[in-house]
Design a protein around this motif. Structure first.
Motif, short mmCIF file in Angstrom:
data_model
loop_
_atom_site.label_atom_id
_atom_site.label_comp_id
_atom_site.label_asym_id
_atom_site.label_seq_id
_atom_site.Cartn_x
_atom_site.Cartn_y
_atom_site.Cartn_z
N UNK A 96 0.84 -1.19 0.00
CA UNK A 96 0.00 0.00 0.00
C UNK A 96 0.88 1.25 0.00
N UNK A 97 0.33 2.39 -0.39
CA UNK A 97 1.11 3.64 -0.32
C UNK A 97 1.64 3.91 1.09
N UNK A 98 0.86 3.59 2.11
CA UNK A 98 1.30 3.83 3.49
C UNK A 98 2.49 2.94 3.84
N UNK A 99 2.42 1.67 3.44
CA UNK A 99 3.55 0.76 3.71
C UNK A 99 4.80 1.24 3.00
N UNK A 100 4.65 1.70 1.77
CA UNK A 100 5.80 2.23 1.04
C UNK A 100 6.36 3.46 1.73
N UNK A 101 5.48 4.34 2.17
CA UNK A 101 5.91 5.59 2.80
C UNK A 101 6.67 5.32 4.09
N UNK A 102 6.25 4.32 4.83
CA UNK A 102 6.89 4.00 6.11
C UNK A 102 8.25 3.33 5.93
N UNK A 103 8.39 2.52 4.88
CA UNK A 103 9.59 1.68 4.75
C UNK A 103 10.54 2.08 3.63
N UNK A 104 10.10 2.99 2.72
CA UNK A 104 10.97 3.50 1.65
C UNK A 104 11.65 2.34 0.89
N UNK A 105 10.86 1.46 0.32
CA UNK A 105 11.36 0.27 -0.35
C UNK A 105 11.64 0.54 -1.83
N UNK A 106 12.63 -0.16 -2.42
CA UNK A 106 12.92 0.04 -3.85
C UNK A 106 11.79 -0.46 -4.73
N UNK A 296 9.53 -7.24 -1.35
CA UNK A 296 9.86 -5.87 -1.73
C UNK A 296 9.12 -5.53 -3.02
N UNK A 297 8.63 -4.29 -3.16
CA UNK A 297 7.90 -3.93 -4.38
C UNK A 297 8.66 -4.25 -5.66
N UNK A 298 9.97 -4.00 -5.68
CA UNK A 298 10.74 -4.22 -6.90
C UNK A 298 10.75 -5.69 -7.29
N UNK A 299 10.79 -6.60 -6.31
CA UNK A 299 10.75 -8.03 -6.63
C UNK A 299 9.32 -8.47 -6.97
N UNK A 300 8.35 -7.89 -6.29
CA UNK A 300 6.95 -8.18 -6.61
C UNK A 300 6.66 -7.85 -8.07
N UNK A 301 7.09 -6.67 -8.51
CA UNK A 301 6.88 -6.26 -9.90
C UNK A 301 7.60 -7.20 -10.86
N UNK A 302 8.83 -7.59 -10.51
CA UNK A 302 9.61 -8.47 -11.37
C UNK A 302 8.96 -9.84 -11.51
N UNK A 303 8.41 -10.36 -10.43
CA UNK A 303 7.74 -11.66 -10.47
C UNK A 303 6.50 -11.59 -11.36
N UNK A 304 5.74 -10.49 -11.27
CA UNK A 304 4.59 -10.31 -12.15
C UNK A 304 5.03 -10.37 -13.61
N UNK A 305 6.14 -9.71 -13.94
CA UNK A 305 6.65 -9.74 -15.30
C UNK A 305 7.13 -11.13 -15.70
N UNK A 306 7.82 -11.80 -14.78
CA UNK A 306 8.33 -13.14 -15.07
C UNK A 306 7.18 -14.09 -15.41
N UNK A 307 6.14 -14.07 -14.60
CA UNK A 307 5.00 -14.96 -14.84
C UNK A 307 4.28 -14.60 -16.13
#
Length: 357
Positions: A96-106, A296-307
């Motif tokens: 979520x945007x809040x989770x990203x804002x709190x943790x500043x993930x790549x 991490x968002x960056x790996x989540x996005x990459x897995x979506x692309x991989x699949x």
């Protein structure tokens, strides 16, 4: 035609924070809405609305990082409510945007498209300055009890030759885990035979290229392991494999991810906690299934692309089919530019081109 598509992109960028109207874009371009939509998709591999969605959400991560109010960001990017913005954000980034804002993930970058200027790995001239910034931030990662693992031989050689990481050790991971079958146990004989076969290589050559350069990882004990991997899908699947191996080998030290874009060298450093990567590796790379755990968002996005790339009629295949009239060299160049978040190299794209054309 390239200039025509670039004019559309420039117009979209100038109007990202306005309510989008395909008719208004068509009026500006002087063509029908259908023609604009068709040509944009043919040239970029995505729809105009998808481009706007990804650009708005990516730009909003900068606002979140600057602690702007989520509701203000939602309305600024033309969402009907904070809830609608949050749903779209989580669909793309996995948090979520809040989770990203709190943790500043790549996250994976989605910058303005610039049509066809050539692809490939480029590290800018600020790398020494960026490494120096990291050294001031965490100097213990430049000592003798640290192993730096790089995605590929080129970056490994640049860093080792320049001694950029002080007294620490260096190793490359020369693989492309985003293609071909793999096994649940990593780096054993079955893994080596399976991966070598997928690459149409001999076991001996595979050992020399992939396994031997990692000897420090197998033979030495380190308090810290620093993983230098880009944010594209190619790099992230390699990263997932290394993290899964660290869990498999019961590594007890600290792990840091230095994530960066392939076209620049601005590093986002994150300390990672081991615990679920081997199960995710098996779900994604072995069984080609979407994982249940948080990422991490960056790996989540990459897995979506991989699949997505595992499907027979994936986005890249569709793009090749629509542009098969082009010479292979030009089509290859376009693929690098249109699909930067996939991160394929010449070999992977040529396999798809030869299969599709």
């Amino acid at each position: 035609m390239n200039e025509y598509i670039q004019l559309m992109i420039d117009w979209l960028e100038d109007n990202l924070k306005d309510n989008f109207s395909l008719e208004r874009l068509a009026g500006y371009m002087g063509y029908s809405p259908y023609y604009c939509s068709f040509k944009f998709h043919q040239a970029t591999g995505i729809s105009i609305r998808r481009y706007i969605l990804l650009r708005r959400l990516y730009l909003s991560t900068e606002d979140l990082a600057n602690d702007q109010k989520i509701i203000d960001i939602a309305f600024e990017y033309r969402y009907s409510s904070q809830e609608a913005y949050s749903r779209a954000f989580k669909t793309v980034f996995g948090v979520t945007p809040r989770e990203f804002q709190l943790n500043q993930m790549p996250v994976q970058s989605f910058d303005k498209l610039t049509i066809y200027q050539g692809g490939g790995f480029r590290m800018n001239h600020n790398r020494e300055r960026e490494v120096e910034r990291l050294k001031h931030k965490k100097g213990e990662l430049f000592d003798q009890d640290v192993l730096n693992i790089f995605n590929g031989q080129v970056m490994y050689e640049e860093f080792k030759r320049g001694g950029l990481m002080g007294n620490s050790d260096y190793a490359p991971f020369n693989e492309a885990m985003c293609v071909h079958p793999t096994t649940a146990t990593i780096f054993d004989n079955a893994f080596i035979q399976t991966r070598a076969s997928g690459h149409h290589d001999s076991v001996e050559n595979y050992r020399n290229k992939v396994i031997k350069p990692l000897h420090n990882l197998f033979e030495e004990n380190y308090n810290y392991i620093v993983l230098w991997f880009g944010e594209d899908m190619f790099c992230q699947m390699n990263l997932l494999t290394i993290l899964a191996y660290l869990e498999q080998s019961q590594y007890k030290g600290k792990v840091f991810l230095n994530s960066f874009r392939e076209d620049e060298f601005k590093v986002s450093q994150t300390e990672l906690t081991l615990g679920s990567y081997h199960s995710i590796y098996k779900e994604v790379l072995v069984h080609h299934k979407k994982p249940a755990g948080e990422l991490l968002p960056v790996m989540y996005q990459a897995i979506e692309l991989f699949l997505e790339m595992q499907t027979e009629n994936n986005t890249v295949v569709k793009y090749i089919s629509k542009n098969k009239h082009l010479p292979k060299s030009e089509l290859l160049e376009r693929l690098f530019e249109v699909f930067p978040t996939i991160g394929y190299g010449d070999t992977q794209y040529m396999e798809l081109i030869n299969k599709t054309k």
